[in-house]
Write a protein that holds these residues in place. Structure first.
Motif, PDB file in Angstrom:
ATOM      1  N   PHE A 257      -4.027   2.581  10.450  1.00 51.72           N
ATOM      2  CA  PHE A 257      -4.216   1.189  10.864  1.00 51.72           C
ATOM      3  C   PHE A 257      -4.919   0.391   9.780  1.00 51.72           C
ATOM      4  O   PHE A 257      -4.486  -0.711   9.405  1.00 51.72           O
ATOM      5  CB  PHE A 257      -5.017   1.133  12.157  1.00 51.72           C
ATOM      6  CG  PHE A 257      -5.551  -0.236  12.485  1.00 51.72           C
ATOM      7  CD1 PHE A 257      -4.692  -1.283  12.798  1.00 51.72           C
ATOM      8  CD2 PHE A 257      -6.915  -0.493  12.460  1.00 51.72           C
ATOM      9  CE1 PHE A 257      -5.175  -2.556  13.083  1.00 51.72           C
ATOM     10  CE2 PHE A 257      -7.413  -1.757  12.743  1.00 51.72           C
ATOM     11  CZ  PHE A 257      -6.535  -2.793  13.061  1.00 51.72           C
ATOM     12  N   GLU A 258      -5.982   0.936   9.225  1.00 54.29           N
ATOM     13  CA  GLU A 258      -6.769   0.197   8.234  1.00 54.29           C
ATOM     14  C   GLU A 258      -5.962  -0.109   6.976  1.00 54.29           C
ATOM     15  O   GLU A 258      -6.181  -1.138   6.335  1.00 54.29           O
ATOM     16  CB  GLU A 258      -8.038   0.976   7.896  1.00 54.29           C
ATOM     17  CG  GLU A 258      -9.026   1.031   9.052  1.00 54.29           C
ATOM     18  CD  GLU A 258     -10.295   1.785   8.724  1.00 54.29           C
ATOM     19  OE1 GLU A 258     -11.340   1.486   9.337  1.00 54.29           O
ATOM     20  OE2 GLU A 258     -10.254   2.682   7.846  1.00 54.29           O
ATOM     21  N   ARG A 259      -5.024   0.769   6.629  1.00 54.63           N
ATOM     22  CA  ARG A 259      -4.211   0.518   5.431  1.00 54.63           C
ATOM     23  C   ARG A 259      -3.248  -0.665   5.615  1.00 54.63           C
ATOM     24  O   ARG A 259      -2.675  -1.143   4.642  1.00 54.63           O
ATOM     25  CB  ARG A 259      -3.423   1.771   5.051  1.00 54.63           C
ATOM     26  CG  ARG A 259      -4.266   2.857   4.420  1.00 54.63           C
ATOM     27  CD  ARG A 259      -3.422   3.947   3.774  1.00 54.63           C
ATOM     28  NE  ARG A 259      -4.305   4.932   3.133  1.00 54.63           N
ATOM     29  CZ  ARG A 259      -4.707   6.067   3.692  1.00 54.63           C
ATOM     30  NH1 ARG A 259      -4.276   6.394   4.905  1.00 54.63           N
ATOM     31  NH2 ARG A 259      -5.529   6.878   3.042  1.00 54.63           N
ATOM     32  N   THR A 260      -3.068  -1.111   6.828  1.00 56.66           N
ATOM     33  CA  THR A 260      -2.166  -2.245   7.070  1.00 56.66           C
ATOM     34  C   THR A 260      -2.888  -3.586   7.065  1.00 56.66           C
ATOM     35  O   THR A 260      -2.262  -4.625   7.268  1.00 56.66           O
ATOM     36  CB  THR A 260      -1.438  -2.092   8.422  1.00 56.66           C
ATOM     37  OG1 THR A 260      -2.370  -2.229   9.510  1.00 56.66           O
ATOM     38  CG2 THR A 260      -0.738  -0.746   8.521  1.00 56.66           C
TER      39      THR A 260
ATOM     40  N   PHE B 191      -6.354   0.086  -0.999  1.00 59.90           N
ATOM     41  CA  PHE B 191      -6.350   0.207  -2.454  1.00 59.90           C
ATOM     42  C   PHE B 191      -7.694   0.671  -3.013  1.00 59.90           C
ATOM     43  O   PHE B 191      -7.845   0.802  -4.225  1.00 59.90           O
ATOM     44  CB  PHE B 191      -5.974  -1.141  -3.083  1.00 59.90           C
ATOM     45  CG  PHE B 191      -4.736  -1.741  -2.479  1.00 59.90           C
ATOM     46  CD1 PHE B 191      -3.487  -1.205  -2.745  1.00 59.90           C
ATOM     47  CD2 PHE B 191      -4.831  -2.829  -1.624  1.00 59.90           C
ATOM     48  CE1 PHE B 191      -2.348  -1.750  -2.178  1.00 59.90           C
ATOM     49  CE2 PHE B 191      -3.692  -3.384  -1.051  1.00 59.90           C
ATOM     50  CZ  PHE B 191      -2.445  -2.839  -1.327  1.00 59.90           C
ATOM     51  N   ARG B 192      -8.658   0.892  -2.127  1.00 55.71           N
ATOM     52  CA  ARG B 192      -9.984   1.291  -2.597  1.00 55.71           C
ATOM     53  C   ARG B 192     -10.068   2.797  -2.803  1.00 55.71           C
ATOM     54  O   ARG B 192      -9.351   3.564  -2.173  1.00 55.71           O
ATOM     55  CB  ARG B 192     -11.076   0.857  -1.610  1.00 55.71           C
ATOM     56  CG  ARG B 192     -11.068  -0.605  -1.190  1.00 55.71           C
ATOM     57  CD  ARG B 192     -11.009  -1.606  -2.330  1.00 55.71           C
ATOM     58  NE  ARG B 192     -12.009  -1.423  -3.355  1.00 55.71           N
ATOM     59  CZ  ARG B 192     -13.239  -1.943  -3.319  1.00 55.71           C
ATOM     60  NH1 ARG B 192     -13.625  -2.666  -2.287  1.00 55.71           N
ATOM     61  NH2 ARG B 192     -14.072  -1.756  -4.315  1.00 55.71           N
TER      62      ARG B 192
ATOM     63  N   PRO C 165       0.822  -1.213   0.000  1.00 53.38           N
ATOM     64  CA  PRO C 165       0.000   0.000   0.000  1.00 53.38           C
ATOM     65  C   PRO C 165       0.850   1.254   0.000  1.00 53.38           C
ATOM     66  O   PRO C 165       1.982   1.263   0.495  1.00 53.38           O
ATOM     67  CB  PRO C 165      -0.808  -0.126   1.298  1.00 53.38           C
ATOM     68  CG  PRO C 165       0.026  -0.986   2.181  1.00 53.38           C
ATOM     69  CD  PRO C 165       0.728  -1.955   1.273  1.00 53.38           C
ATOM     70  N   VAL C 166       0.298   2.306  -0.563  1.00 56.59           N
ATOM     71  CA  VAL C 166       0.953   3.607  -0.575  1.00 56.59           C
ATOM     72  C   VAL C 166       0.249   4.500   0.440  1.00 56.59           C
ATOM     73  O   VAL C 166      -0.977   4.641   0.407  1.00 56.59           O
ATOM     74  CB  VAL C 166       0.897   4.237  -1.984  1.00 56.59           C
ATOM     75  CG1 VAL C 166       1.482   5.639  -1.968  1.00 56.59           C
ATOM     76  CG2 VAL C 166       1.629   3.353  -2.984  1.00 56.59           C
ATOM     77  N   PHE C 167       1.014   5.094   1.324  1.00 57.84           N
ATOM     78  CA  PHE C 167       0.445   5.986   2.333  1.00 57.84           C
ATOM     79  C   PHE C 167       0.521   7.427   1.831  1.00 57.84           C
ATOM     80  O   PHE C 167       1.513   7.824   1.217  1.00 57.84           O
ATOM     81  CB  PHE C 167       1.200   5.835   3.655  1.00 57.84           C
ATOM     82  CG  PHE C 167       0.970   4.510   4.331  1.00 57.84           C
ATOM     83  CD1 PHE C 167       0.043   4.381   5.353  1.00 57.84           C
ATOM     84  CD2 PHE C 167       1.662   3.387   3.920  1.00 57.84           C
ATOM     85  CE1 PHE C 167      -0.184   3.154   5.964  1.00 57.84           C
ATOM     86  CE2 PHE C 167       1.449   2.145   4.525  1.00 57.84           C
ATOM     87  CZ  PHE C 167       0.522   2.039   5.542  1.00 57.84           C
TER      88      PHE C 167
END
Length: 385
Positions: A204-207, A135-136, A65-67
């Motif tokens: 947190f959710e991106r992980t 990614f959404r 993922p890209v932050f």
């Protein structure tokens, strides 16, 4: 010609013939040949069957993922977000947390047709799983949240869900010494704001990245150099699942909307479930855009982990995959086109009758299992180093 027909009948009786798309020049192919075709690099797979104007986005492995630049990753921020995600203090009643509707033991959904919230009030939409949410785009079924940071704060303010206000939440958390110290450590300030709360939860959710499925192991096996490991990894996909993969990309037309690494085009489509002017009416994307062309359109869900997340669809009406398969096999649910009503919903032109037989439908369902791994247990290991 008679020899060809005889050969076909004999092969069918042995159960080793599968449909293959017409562009190969051969309408039938054995299981062994199908496995050989799909054991090649993805760019050498059989050409997909796509509707006119649809870009080919190949299926593949989930990337890192890209932050966002304005909300970079840190382990401390991730852990703070995890604490907030599981804390019912974010709701007015002090009894409902983000995790109430996104339970890791339930595939990061809640297993209900529609979620319940404050005072056990029920919503109108199914709680989507949040694995791979990094990614959404345009979050929620209707896409009303432009970013994950914005989305994280919306259920808190929804009167049916957590029924709180952001100013009240800020006052509550600023009175808690533990949170003061945590926000000071992560953001350099003790004052807790809604913006920082949203950033921590989103981090947190991106992980929450899905585990490797049988499909992922198969893909990794394609490039594996060790012959022994390669054979083992390519065996991760059963013959039936491979048949389903091929149908998914060709005859069944699934790739038109469910494409890319997350199996979603990130767009909005109407498959006929808007219940226009009926009891369960939901206007979908129209509630955001106010464009009559968007009536009944909903966000294409990701299919990764799909078998963990029933019941399905925006209204949670489908507890069995066979019902969903039947809808798509029929070309969606037809809707009456009322020329005198500009709001009259129209089923997506991407849906056409497929004429899939029972064996093909089972193969597609087996592929759904192949792209489903056990639910993520929390932050992906790459973020715990």
């Amino acid at each position: 010609m008679n020899k060809l027909i005889s050969r076909f009948l004999v092969t069918c009786s042995l159960g080793i013939v599968l449909p293959l798309s017409a562009q190969t020049g051969n309408p039938f192919i054995s299981k062994e040949q199908l496995r050989q075709l799909y054991s090649k690099p993805i760019n050498q797979w059989p050409k997909p069957q796509l509707r006119e104007g649809i870009e080919h986005r190949p299926l593949g492995l989930v990337p890192k993922p890209v932050f966002p630049a304005d909300n970079p990753f840190s382990v401390e921020k991730m852990r703070l977000g995890e604490k907030l995600f599981n804390d019912p203090k974010l709701s007015r009643s002090g009894q409902i947390a983000c995790a109430s509707c996104h339970d890791r033991d339930l595939g990061w959904g809640d297993g209900r047709q529609v979620s319940f919230g404050h005072n056990r009030r029920t919503g109108v939409r199914n709680s989507p799983a949040i694995e791979n949410v990094a990614f959404r785009k345009q979050l929620f079924w209707d896409g009303r949240a432009p970013t994950l940071e914005a989305q994280a704060l919306m259920p808190i303010q929804d009167t049916v869900e957590m029924n709180f206000t952001l100013p009240e939440l800020e006052v509550r958390l600023n009175d808690i010494k533990e949170y003061q110290r945590a926000f000071k450590s992560v953001f350099g300030q003790e004052k807790i704001t809604a913006t920082l709360i949203g950033q921590a939860i989103a981090t947190f959710e991106r992980t929450l990245i899905s585990r490797s499925s049988n499909f992922d192991r198969f893909l990794n096996g394609i490039s594996e150099q060790s012959p022994q490991r390669k054979k083992f990894m390519l065996a991760s996909m059963s013959d039936q699942a491979l048949h389903g993969l091929h149908l998914f990309r060709t005859k069944a037309g699934c790739l038109n909307c469910h494409n890319g690494a997350t199996f979603s085009d990130e767009k909005f489509h109407n498959i006929g479930l808007t219940y226009y002017k009926r009891k369960y009416q939901d206007l979908g994307r129209y509630t955001v855009t106010k464009d009559p062309a968007d009536v009944g359109k909903f966000k294409t869900p990701s299919l990764r982990g799909v078998m963990n997340n029933k019941p399905w669809m925006h209204n949670g009406f489908f507890a069995g995959m066979d019902g969903i398969m039947n809808i798509y096999n029929a070309g969606g649910i037809p809707q009456r086109d009322d020329k005198d009503d500009p709001m009259s919903p129209k089923t997506s032109h991407l849906l056409k009758p497929l004429n899939l037989n029972a064996e093909e439908l089972k193969a597609l369902e087996e592929f759904m299992h192949a792209i489903t791994a056990s639910p993520s247990r929390g932050p992906h290991y790459q973020f715990l180093r």
